[in-house]
Write a protein that holds these residues in place. Sequence first.
Motif, PDB file in Angstrom:
ATOM      1  N   LYS A  85       0.845  -1.187   0.000  1.00 13.02           N
ATOM      2  CA  LYS A  85       0.000   0.000   0.000  1.00 13.02           C
ATOM      3  C   LYS A  85       0.883   1.241   0.000  1.00 13.02           C
ATOM      4  O   LYS A  85       1.806   1.356   0.790  1.00 13.02           O
ATOM      5  N   GLY A  86       0.601   2.152  -0.920  1.00 12.13           N
ATOM      6  CA  GLY A  86       1.359   3.399  -0.980  1.00 12.13           C
ATOM      7  C   GLY A  86       2.688   3.277  -1.691  1.00 12.13           C
ATOM      8  O   GLY A  86       3.409   4.262  -1.841  1.00 12.13           O
ATOM      9  N   LYS A  87       3.047   2.077  -2.125  1.00 13.62           N
ATOM     10  CA  LYS A  87       4.371   1.912  -2.727  1.00 13.62           C
ATOM     11  C   LYS A  87       4.304   1.236  -4.099  1.00 13.62           C
ATOM     12  O   LYS A  87       5.247   0.552  -4.501  1.00 13.62           O
ATOM     13  N   LEU A  88       3.221   1.422  -4.815  1.00 20.16           N
ATOM     14  CA  LEU A  88       3.106   0.816  -6.142  1.00 20.16           C
ATOM     15  C   LEU A  88       4.218   1.309  -7.065  1.00 20.16           C
ATOM     16  O   LEU A  88       4.752   0.558  -7.889  1.00 20.16           O
ATOM     17  N   SER A  89       4.614   2.565  -6.897  1.00 19.53           N
ATOM     18  CA  SER A  89       5.655   3.123  -7.768  1.00 19.53           C
ATOM     19  C   SER A  89       6.937   2.298  -7.702  1.00 19.53           C
ATOM     20  O   SER A  89       7.631   2.121  -8.697  1.00 19.53           O
ATOM     21  N   PRO A 275      -7.259   3.036  -5.917  1.00 13.36           N
ATOM     22  CA  PRO A 275      -7.229   3.282  -7.359  1.00 13.36           C
ATOM     23  C   PRO A 275      -6.830   4.723  -7.696  1.00 13.36           C
ATOM     24  O   PRO A 275      -6.172   4.970  -8.693  1.00 13.36           O
ATOM     25  N   ARG A 276      -7.220   5.652  -6.860  1.00 13.93           N
ATOM     26  CA  ARG A 276      -6.924   7.050  -7.189  1.00 13.93           C
ATOM     27  C   ARG A 276      -5.512   7.425  -6.756  1.00 13.93           C
ATOM     28  O   ARG A 276      -4.713   7.893  -7.544  1.00 13.93           O
ATOM     29  N   GLN A 277      -5.207   7.184  -5.461  1.00 13.14           N
ATOM     30  CA  GLN A 277      -3.895   7.624  -4.967  1.00 13.14           C
ATOM     31  C   GLN A 277      -2.761   6.782  -5.479  1.00 13.14           C
ATOM     32  O   GLN A 277      -1.747   7.288  -5.925  1.00 13.14           O
ATOM     33  N   ASP A 278      -2.900   5.463  -5.366  1.00 10.70           N
ATOM     34  CA  ASP A 278      -1.780   4.601  -5.729  1.00 10.70           C
ATOM     35  C   ASP A 278      -1.709   4.361  -7.231  1.00 10.70           C
ATOM     36  O   ASP A 278      -0.649   4.472  -7.825  1.00 10.70           O
ATOM     37  N   VAL A 279      -2.856   3.976  -7.839  1.00 11.75           N
ATOM     38  CA  VAL A 279      -2.809   3.604  -9.249  1.00 11.75           C
ATOM     39  C   VAL A 279      -2.840   4.841 -10.154  1.00 11.75           C
ATOM     40  O   VAL A 279      -2.420   4.789 -11.302  1.00 11.75           O
ATOM     41  N   GLY A 280      -3.342   5.934  -9.612  1.00 12.65           N
ATOM     42  CA  GLY A 280      -3.274   7.180 -10.380  1.00 12.65           C
ATOM     43  C   GLY A 280      -4.424   7.420 -11.326  1.00 12.65           C
ATOM     44  O   GLY A 280      -4.351   8.289 -12.193  1.00 12.65           O
ATOM     45  N   ILE A 281      -5.501   6.663 -11.172  1.00  8.32           N
ATOM     46  CA  ILE A 281      -6.641   6.874 -12.058  1.00  8.32           C
ATOM     47  C   ILE A 281      -7.255   8.231 -11.765  1.00  8.32           C
ATOM     48  O   ILE A 281      -7.467   8.594 -10.620  1.00  8.32           O
ATOM     49  N   GLY A 282      -7.534   8.967 -12.819  1.00 13.24           N
ATOM     50  CA  GLY A 282      -8.115  10.283 -12.646  1.00 13.24           C
ATOM     51  C   GLY A 282      -7.092  11.381 -12.423  1.00 13.24           C
ATOM     52  O   GLY A 282      -7.441  12.539 -12.275  1.00 13.24           O
ATOM     53  N   GLY A 283      -5.820  11.039 -12.409  1.00 15.64           N
ATOM     54  CA  GLY A 283      -4.803  12.073 -12.215  1.00 15.64           C
ATOM     55  C   GLY A 283      -4.446  12.736 -13.532  1.00 15.64           C
ATOM     56  O   GLY A 283      -4.931  12.355 -14.590  1.00 15.64           O
ATOM     57  N   SER A 529       4.912  13.171 -19.935  1.00 15.62           N
ATOM     58  CA  SER A 529       4.440  13.313 -18.564  1.00 15.62           C
ATOM     59  C   SER A 529       5.441  14.104 -17.759  1.00 15.62           C
ATOM     60  O   SER A 529       6.458  14.555 -18.267  1.00 15.62           O
ATOM     61  N   ASP A 530       5.105  14.264 -16.477  1.00 11.43           N
ATOM     62  CA  ASP A 530       6.111  14.809 -15.561  1.00 11.43           C
ATOM     63  C   ASP A 530       7.011  13.656 -15.097  1.00 11.43           C
ATOM     64  O   ASP A 530       6.912  12.540 -15.622  1.00 11.43           O
ATOM     65  N   LEU A 531       7.851  13.912 -14.098  1.00 10.00           N
ATOM     66  CA  LEU A 531       8.791  12.872 -13.670  1.00 10.00           C
ATOM     67  C   LEU A 531       8.121  11.663 -13.037  1.00 10.00           C
ATOM     68  O   LEU A 531       8.764  10.660 -12.783  1.00 10.00           O
ATOM     69  N   GLN A 532       6.818  11.767 -12.773  1.00  7.32           N
ATOM     70  CA  GLN A 532       6.150  10.639 -12.147  1.00  7.32           C
ATOM     71  C   GLN A 532       5.701   9.582 -13.148  1.00  7.32           C
ATOM     72  O   GLN A 532       5.006   8.631 -12.778  1.00  7.32           O
ATOM     73  N   LEU A 533       6.112   9.745 -14.398  1.00 11.64           N
ATOM     74  CA  LEU A 533       5.719   8.781 -15.435  1.00 11.64           C
ATOM     75  C   LEU A 533       5.879   7.345 -14.958  1.00 11.64           C
ATOM     76  O   LEU A 533       4.968   6.531 -15.022  1.00 11.64           O
ATOM     77  N   GLN A 534       7.072   7.046 -14.455  1.00 13.64           N
ATOM     78  CA  GLN A 534       7.333   5.651 -14.116  1.00 13.64           C
ATOM     79  C   GLN A 534       6.766   5.223 -12.776  1.00 13.64           C
ATOM     80  O   GLN A 534       6.855   4.057 -12.412  1.00 13.64           O
ATOM     81  N   ASP A 535       6.225   6.209 -12.034  1.00 13.57           N
ATOM     82  CA  ASP A 535       5.531   5.854 -10.792  1.00 13.57           C
ATOM     83  C   ASP A 535       4.159   5.311 -11.091  1.00 13.57           C
ATOM     84  O   ASP A 535       3.558   4.630 -10.266  1.00 13.57           O
ATOM     85  N   PHE A 536       3.656   5.649 -12.268  1.00 14.27           N
ATOM     86  CA  PHE A 536       2.295   5.257 -12.582  1.00 14.27           C
ATOM     87  C   PHE A 536       2.193   4.334 -13.786  1.00 14.27           C
ATOM     88  O   PHE A 536       1.108   3.953 -14.191  1.00 14.27           O
ATOM     89  N   ALA A 537       3.333   3.968 -14.364  1.00  9.46           N
ATOM     90  CA  ALA A 537       3.291   3.050 -15.505  1.00  9.46           C
ATOM     91  C   ALA A 537       4.617   2.303 -15.626  1.00  9.46           C
ATOM     92  O   ALA A 537       5.678   2.908 -15.569  1.00  9.46           O
ATOM     93  N   PRO A 538       4.550   0.985 -15.805  1.00  6.51           N
ATOM     94  CA  PRO A 538       5.791   0.244 -16.024  1.00  6.51           C
ATOM     95  C   PRO A 538       6.199   0.327 -17.494  1.00  6.51           C
ATOM     96  O   PRO A 538       5.350   0.472 -18.373  1.00  6.51           O
TER      97      PRO A 538
END
Lengths: 1100, 108
Positions: A85-89, A275-283, A529-538
């Motif tokens: 939890k909280g560490k999907l990235s 789904p929203r915070q960790d997976v980034g849906i809707g961001g 994307s911003d630098l969080q690209l790889q936090d939300f997609a492999p």
Amino acid sequence: MGNNQFTHLQVASGYSFKYGTSQPHQLVERAAQYGMSALALTDRNGMPGAIRFSKACEEFGITPILGVNLSFIQKRYRVTLLAQKGKLSSLYRLLSAVNMDNKENVLTLDLLKRFSCYSRDVLVMHGPESALANAIIARKNNEALSIFNSTKELFADQVIECVSQLARSESKYSTTNAARLFGFAQSNSIDALLTNAVRMLNPSDAPVADVLDASRKLVLISDKTIDRVNAEAYLKSASDMQALADEIAVAAGARDGRALLRTTQDWATRAGLSPRQDVGIGGIHLPEPIVLGAANHEQLASQLQQRCESQLANKYRANLIQTATSRLAEELATIRHLGFESYFLTVTNIAQSAKAKGIRVAARGSGAGSIVCYLLGISGVEPLSKGLLMERFCSVLRNSLPDIDIDVESARRLEIYDDVFSAYGDDDWSRPNNQSRCATVSMVETYRARSAIRDVGSALGITPTEIDLLAKNLPHIRSKNIGRAVETIPELKRLNLNTPMITAAIALATKLDGLPRHLAMHPCAIALSDLQLQDFAPIEQNPGGYPMLQFDKDDVEDIGLLKLDVLGVRMQSAISYTLAEIARTEEKSVDIDTIPFDDKATFDLVKSTRTLGLFQVESPGQRELVGKFAPDSFNDLIIGISLFRPGPVKGDMISPFLETRQGFQTRPFIHADLEEILKETEGVVVFHEQVIKIISTVTGCSLAEADEKRRDLGSREGQQEVCDWFYSLGLARGYPQKVVDRVWQILRDFASFGFCKAHAAAFALPTYQSGWLKTHYTAAFIAGLLTHDPGMYPKRLIVDEARQWGIAIAPVDVNESDSTYRVERTTELTQEPYVAPNTKSSGQTLSLPDARGYAIRMSLADVRGISIQEVENIIAGRPYLDLADFVYRANVSAPTTEALVNIGAFDKLNGVSKTGINRRDLYIHLAELQKVTTKAKQVSAAQLTFELKPTSVEKLGLPDVTAEEQLQNELDTLGTEVTSHVLAPYVEFLNSIGVKKSAQLIQERSGASVLVVGVKVALQTPPIRTGQRVMFLTIDDGFGCNDLTFFQDSQAQYAHVIRSSTLILARGVVRKTGPRGISLRATGAWDLNEAFNRWLAKAN
Amino acid sequence: MAIFEQMFEYSDLEPTALTGADGVVAHEGIPIEFFYKGRAFHVHSLLTKWKETNPWWKQVGSSQGLPEVEEKIFWRVEAAPVGTVNTFEIEFNEATKTWQVRPTSRGK
């Protein structure tokens, strides 16, 4: 715990390619039906299903857990990683590191150590496929312990995963083995949990699993090859899993399975994601201000404003500046509200850096409606004068990112990719914290009818010929529709498909419908994307050479990345080439992007229907349309493009428009307020923008809201809601009932057929530009068409077209021809250019191009069999003195040299026409030269010059190559005739039976029956209103094209001719459809050769 | 591994236990008694259980469409003929430190 909860932590969906048998949402739905509160998705080797799965979880109210099953340390051992939890990235980044390191997706010890900053956040399950389990089963407890301890510090936590699929004792998946693992865990105070290693939804999916396994391993299904022993690997209920826990625990000597179940639930809680915070849906993730040269968001916003405002004076004349300025302010406010400045500036920078390299870039799509896009130079279409709307593209009511696609020169498309990756990418994947902000996007290839039948057929052992027969006759349909296709399609009904084997195969293939097979790279999408690209997609490495997201376009939209489609369009390459040729031959630099939009000569060309080569308006149907309605302005082009689509055709929108336009009926008057909106399209609703404006005018709502309502009209429930809302507001504002009724009827009937005017405008731009180039620089333009081949017609037709405008065709010449088609000046006499005859209905002469004095030199590249290297060699060795010189120095293969002789490439060089030497002499000479050369290669090179002097060409007195042979050689070698038209041998015959030339048809009366002739160019069966099949045949006679329509009555008798013959003689009835519109209703078609031979026979 | 003694007493069984076609008596899906070569056996312990499905691909051709997936459950058990397992009473005399054995009935 004790509340009967169980969470499945090991689940493979169809996104474990050729392994899982169900879609993620099916698994989620089943878990919800079981009353489970959470579910994991742990696909093999990748996580492409993650977003879909998480969305489905959100929909069903279940907590998603995400993980991946992959090879660990060695390829043959596998473990499952779960995100905390909280560490999907961290999981995503670790997976990306593995993917970018090796193709086999092995998480090696080395990778683990290098990327331990990520792995320390990740949970790992050692299941039956792991090295740990292997050691335990082999009773090597010490080894097992050391394996466990060696990676303890590198993960957040480890657990032993017990699985019993009730297999026989010897198997990995037996209760006995599960008990051993559990026993080991207990004895060594290691955590153990229970999963079911799920790959199916129901036990009845077993045959599908078998087909997938067989297809993956490329074997036949048999006892030896099958992986499965039973059908237990499905998503079981909590009580079934509890019973299994008990069985395993008891077999290991414990009282019951409570400890196993408790640990499973503990881990489920630790791995539950939002789904929203960790997976980034809707961001939403756009490149940061700093990437675009601004210190913060404020500065970014002012950068955008400043860049737009600075262009106002350039692009708008004084009388429009006021309107433009206020429109700009509105759009900037919208963009500011949404926070999308980075989006526009990023796309602008990409477009500008491409243009700086001289690559042509043109936006397509609704982006053309935005003045910001226009001022920034992304779009070349001015929106105000065409009534285009920003709201159609981007509005405050829609907080998903807008969609911009750019057309670029196809030949240089990848240069743009390279640019983007060097600006926004980071190609060092060997260390943590890769700074990539961009990646390509994937595309999931799924099973459809043909691929399903092929894989099923091979797995079942059906003979390849039978499989082929069935597969080839299946249209490109969804595999779930195979059954129906077999019953309705005549070609399939004929095959014997009732054997048990085939029916079983079809049943199985149907079950494969929609299952993913393979992850490919989307052909034109780039994500930024911003630098969080790889936090939300492999990310994984794609064979194309670019790092690729494991997510597809829809997923990318769900997590809010900037997605840009970069489409390679050959027309842009052709335009670019034309401009280069103009610069080379006229020493003039034409800026095609600043030409005036009201060039009469260009519209004359369009009106003449001689639009071959003009992007979007060159198809027979389009030519008929422009012939009927004679576009006079850029706006007319936009209307024409919007109307000629299946929707408006079926919806019968074209005829009312044309009849009003041509004055045969008056425009219906609905209400004064709507006049402005409907004027340009003669009362017919053609554009989305019109729908939006109508809704807004009648109800008083904002344009943004009107666009939302327009979208709602697309569904049945939506229509009902909009109807109620529309009526209540419209009547309240004082519009009479009749008016509201009428307007609603129009909206309901036509909203779905409308086209986005901005799209059409974006298309109309290259149409107009190509038209302008064809009008004013005909030879250069046609050279561009021949070189880049962007259209729908074969080269020989384009060569013909060149002649129509008085352009000479210069044959392939070894000293003159290039690797592309080149413009030359010539004094050769050519035919008179096409002049559109003055007709009563058009009442005016059109001024059309006259390109006499120009020639197009045929290219070396089109010689059949020639290689790029040979072309380069020929060019490098110039000038050649004679054939012998060429043979010695050009370094070209014998077959290619012969081909060149045959098409006359040496004629000028060897003075063929002047000296009386003919091609046959040359051909013999070549043969001799080749003998000498071969001999020379056997002797030392030094002796060549002295002893082996080439003989000179002799006039042997052989008869020359005939015109027919010449023609045949040209057709064979170049795919097109050069010296004479393919109909030339039939001229006498054609004249004697009174065949009309295509260029003369416009002088015929309506209703006259005429004979026409030509080479078949195209045969189409587009959809028409009544649903009956109509065949459009286009034939070219060297003077233009004849378009013949075969309706149902004539199809039966003549279909075989028009399908199989190349040279066709046809009879048809002339129908005038507009100022220059000619259409022939076909009443007969014959093979020209047969007709000719019969005439010859009769004459003798 | 005398699971069954832990689970239930034979005498407590209600007559609702199922009888299979081959003379197998099962309780909640678990076989507990069966007939073999004319003799009645009681199952004393469950060693292992597993499941198998039919090789459906071999059955293609016998009927139209896809063959059904059929499941079979296998049980490996220890069983003894009824009446061959006896109950004994074993007595140990603390004073004399001697053992004595006599057969008895189950009930007491």
